[in-house]
Scaffold this active site. Structure first.
Site, mmCIF file in Angstrom:
data_model
loop_
_atom_site.group_PDB
_atom_site.id
_atom_site.type_symbol
_atom_site.label_atom_id
_atom_site.label_comp_id
_atom_site.label_asym_id
_atom_site.label_seq_id
_atom_site.Cartn_x
_atom_site.Cartn_y
_atom_site.Cartn_z
ATOM 1 N N ALA A 66 9.998 14.117 -59.163
ATOM 2 C CA ALA A 66 10.808 15.335 -59.060
ATOM 3 C C ALA A 66 10.010 16.583 -58.693
ATOM 4 C CB ALA A 66 11.552 15.565 -60.373
ATOM 5 N N GLY B 155 7.901 16.733 -56.301
ATOM 6 C CA GLY B 155 7.583 16.687 -54.875
ATOM 7 C C GLY B 155 8.626 17.389 -54.039
ATOM 8 N N ARG C 292 1.731 6.557 -48.107
ATOM 9 C CA ARG C 292 0.603 6.019 -47.340
ATOM 10 C C ARG C 292 -0.318 7.144 -46.924
ATOM 11 N NH1 ARG C 292 1.823 1.943 -42.969
ATOM 12 N NH2 ARG C 292 -0.121 0.788 -42.922
ATOM 13 N N ARG D 47 -1.586 -1.585 -45.101
ATOM 14 C CA ARG D 47 -0.234 -1.818 -45.601
ATOM 15 C C ARG D 47 -0.276 -2.513 -46.962
ATOM 16 N NH1 ARG D 47 3.927 -5.475 -43.400
ATOM 17 N NH2 ARG D 47 5.884 -4.610 -44.165
ATOM 18 N N HIS E 59 30.689 -1.041 -33.839
ATOM 19 C CA HIS E 59 31.849 -0.860 -34.711
ATOM 20 C C HIS E 59 32.162 0.603 -34.954
ATOM 21 C CE1 HIS E 59 31.556 -5.136 -35.219
ATOM 22 N NE2 HIS E 59 30.276 -4.985 -35.487
#
Lengths: 321, 373
Positions: A13, A15, A93, A99, A187
């Site tokens: 919170a 951030g 990251r 990763r 759609h």
């Protein structure tokens, strides 16, 4: 008579997504203009002072719907009694990180987050995972909080959904509220003066729809980072509010939205993954829109992303072992 | 129909009445349905935000786009202005607004051209200004901002809509608003205001906290004067809603009169600095929210029996010299504000109100000296 307040947890919170999100929640954008809320804000100890600053500002704003603020670095206190949990906190990251490293850090965060929620959140707590890798973080959360119903654990893809609507509305120069039913352009429809028309028909440019449009939406996050030097906060926060609001209050008649939910095998997407599907929401529950025809191009793309999610799942589990 | 006794006659009447009511009910539903089909959406209002690439701008843009500022059924077109060095960030804000798919947001103009930004705007929220840096003298900050607001004034006067409502947020807010007013003489002076709603909200919240009541139970605090350390948060007319009706706050705090006259005032006055210490940045979330409240109440009216604080052009009320932009208690109705008259002012308040007025007169003199140079 005023409603009982709902407890909403926001992790991470202190951030920038948290800072954008909390005033939206306090104004009733997430749960409705007549629903009082108590905000639980959780972050890590290094952010404690900043977190307190956010609490002070929330008090200074004199929001009528905000009946209390709990600002804490203790996960138990943060999770106690919460009815809605928006998990923004995670390990971003950094340059030079592999990763596997990012995955490894986030997996342990979400494993412990799961334990705290399972033990202390209110029954039927609705969970939205925002922090990346969102789908896999949500999967880890689900695996380590087995008593939380799996339908209550979701991840945010509403931002991508809203971005796609924005791109189509700009291309067609129509108000974005006239574009709907987007899990993909096959759609999606646009409200025109002569009724609803399919997007493909109005855009008249399959090359753009199958190519540039898709890559623009896929890479929009990076485009924002390039321009702001920071990742999207405003739009991420806004989409998180849309996700929860539609889940809790229901989607409008004739409209569907996108949510990352636990796959039940619909559309041949392997079960056991958190995958983004088109859903409608009613009475606090989502259900996947069934029976949409899937063409070859779509099938390929859908399978590709399922593949990637399977790989992420394997990587996450290897980190946990 | 054959009438057999009085009871049958009554049954007949009741049956007919029920059929009639059913028909009326259905007809009413049809009328309402048709009216909804014909519901014409309101024309969008143009809202300018200057300094839009900064922190307050980033906080206020989604608030405006969600209808917090103008109401849930009022569409808008946002005009975002900032300086050239911020043009990439500004473009990113526009992108994020598009990405949010706000139904009420009918367009975004992101520009570094002040004339384009001001064109036809109905509301102007002026956040852009020169922030004080370490080592800068007060005169330097004043000088830079006076120049900015003089230029802003011309652009607004030439290009904004005739009914444009202006809210100055950038500090020194009162004096920036005054400079704007002086150099945009054709903008009605009642349409030029500055933000003291943040201090008002802070005062209301602090009082509610002390009393242990929800913030919405407290009303009619006042912030008098300059949005600076001489502001005077005044609780002498504030009330708290209780089970037995509205009670004066000072009666509920009879044992804390000293606190009301001392710590309470300094806490509200210095709250901005406290936020900076904790966040390492100045308030953005609460400033943006207060700016929305200011415009919302101005535009849509204050709730009955409630007043709010706005920095407005003084008309001499309460012995405050006209020709200053000073924060007063106001009520708003039909798009206009009116200073609440007839409030009793005790000696303690009088002194504080005059102190703030004096500071504003000094700022005014300083600003004018900068402009003549």
């Amino acid at each position: 008579m005023a409603k009982e307040p709902v407890r909403v947890l926001v992790t991470g919170a202190a951030g920038q997504i948290g800072y954008a999100l909390v005033p939206m929640i306090a104004r009733g954008i997430m749960l409705g203009a007549d629903q009082p809320v108590i905000l639980h804000m959780l972050d890590i100890p290094p952010a404690a002072e900043a977190l307190n600053g956010v609490k002070m500002e929330l008090i200074d704003a004199a929001f009528p719907l905000l009946k209390g603020v709990v600002a804490t670095t203790d996960a138990v206190e943060g999770c106690t009694g919460v009815n809605v949990a928006v998990m923004v906190g995670g390990f971003p990251r950094k340059e030079g990180m592999e990763r596997k490293d990012v995955m490894s850090k986030n997996v342990s965060i979400y494993k412990s987050q799961a334990a705290a929620l399972e033990k202390h959140a209110a029954p039927n707590c609705k969970v939205l995972v925002v922090a990346n890798p969102a789908n896999t973080n949500a999967l880890i959360l689900k695996e380590f909080a087995p008593s939380i119903p799996e339908k209550n654990i979701t991840c945010l893809t509403r931002l991508d959904h809203n971005r796609a609507l924005g791109q189509i509305s700009e291309r067609l120069s129509v108000p974005v509220s006239d574009v709907k039913n987007y899990p993909d352009v096959n759609h999606a429809k646009v409200q025109t003066s002569s009724g609803e028309k399919p997007v493909r028909e109005l855009v008249k440019n399959d090359e753009w729809l199958n190519g540039e449009f898709i890559t623009t939406v896929q890479q929009r996050g990076a485009a924002i980072i390039k321009a702001r030097k920071l990742s999207s906060a405003l739009s991420a926060a806004s989409s998180a509010c849309d996700h929860i609001r539609d889940w809790v209050l229901g989607t409008p008649e004739g409209t569907f939205v996108s949510m990352g939910v636990y796959s039940d095998g619909s559309y041949n997407v392997p079960s056991g993954l958190i995958y983004s599907f088109p859903v409608t929401c009613r009475n606090g529950e989502w259900s996947i829109v069934q029976g949409l025809p899937i063409d070859e191009v779509s099938r390929k793309k859908m399978d590709l992303t399922a593949e990637e999610l399977k790989e992420e799942k394997d990587l996450a589990y290897s980190c946990l072992s | 129909m054959e009438l057999v006794g009085g009871e049958v006659h009554y049954t007949f009447v009741i049956q007919k009445t029920m059929v009639l009511l059913l028909c009326v009910g259905l007809a009413w539903k049809m009328i309402v349905y048709m009216c909804n089909l014909l519901k014409i959406e309101k024309e969008p209002i143009r809202v300018l935000v200057t300094g839009a690439a900064g922190n307050i701008g980033y906080a206020i843009a989604p608030m405006i786009a969600r209808g917090v500022m103008l109401g849930p059924d009022q569409p808008m077109i946002l005009h975002l202005l900032d300086i050239e060095p911020a043009s990439k960030s500004l473009e990113a804000v526009k992108m994020e607004l598009q990405d949010s798919a706000f139904p009420l947001l009918h367009g975004v103009i992101a520009t570094t051209n002040v004339n384009e930004a001001c064109k036809d705007v109905n509301i102007a929220v002026l956040i852009g200004g020169y922030a004080r840096k370490e080592g800068m003298e007060r005169k330097d900050v004043m000088s830079k901002n006076a120049a900015i607001y003089k230029a802003q004034a011309s652009a607004l006067e030439r290009y904004a809509s005739d009914d444009c409502k202006v809210l100055v947020v950038a500090n020194p807010a009162n004096t920036n608003a005054l400079v704007l007013k002086e150099f945009a003489p054709s903008i009605p002076e009642e349409n030029i205001t500055c933000l003291t709603r943040l201090d008002h909200n802070r005062a209301q919240a602090r009082l509610a906290e002390k009393l242990g009541v929800p913030v919405s139970s407290v009303k009619n605090v006042i912030v008098w004067g300059n949005h600076s350390s001489t502001q005077y948060p005044d609780t002498s007319h504030a009330t708290v809603s209780t089970k037995t009706g509205d009670q004066p706050a000072k009666e509920l705090l009879v044992a804390d009169q000293k606190w009301l006259k001392n710590e309470f005032i300094t806490e509200v006055q210095q709250r901005g600095a406290e936020i900076i210490r904790a966040r390492k940045q100045s308030s953005a979330l609460s400033a943006a929210s207060a700016a929305c409240d200011h415009i919302h109440d101005w535009f849509l009216g204050t709730p009955k029996g409630n007043w709010v604080s706005m920095g407005v052009c003084s008309d001499g009320s309460y012995g405050i010299p006209p020709g200053l932009v000073y924060s007063f208690p106001v009520i708003c109705e039909k798009g206009s504000w009116k200073i609440v008259q007839g409030l009793s002012i005790d000696e303690f308040s009088r002194e504080k109100m005059d102190d703030s007025a004096r500071e504003l007169a000094e700022e005014k003199a300083l600003a004018y000296s900068c402009l003549n140079v």
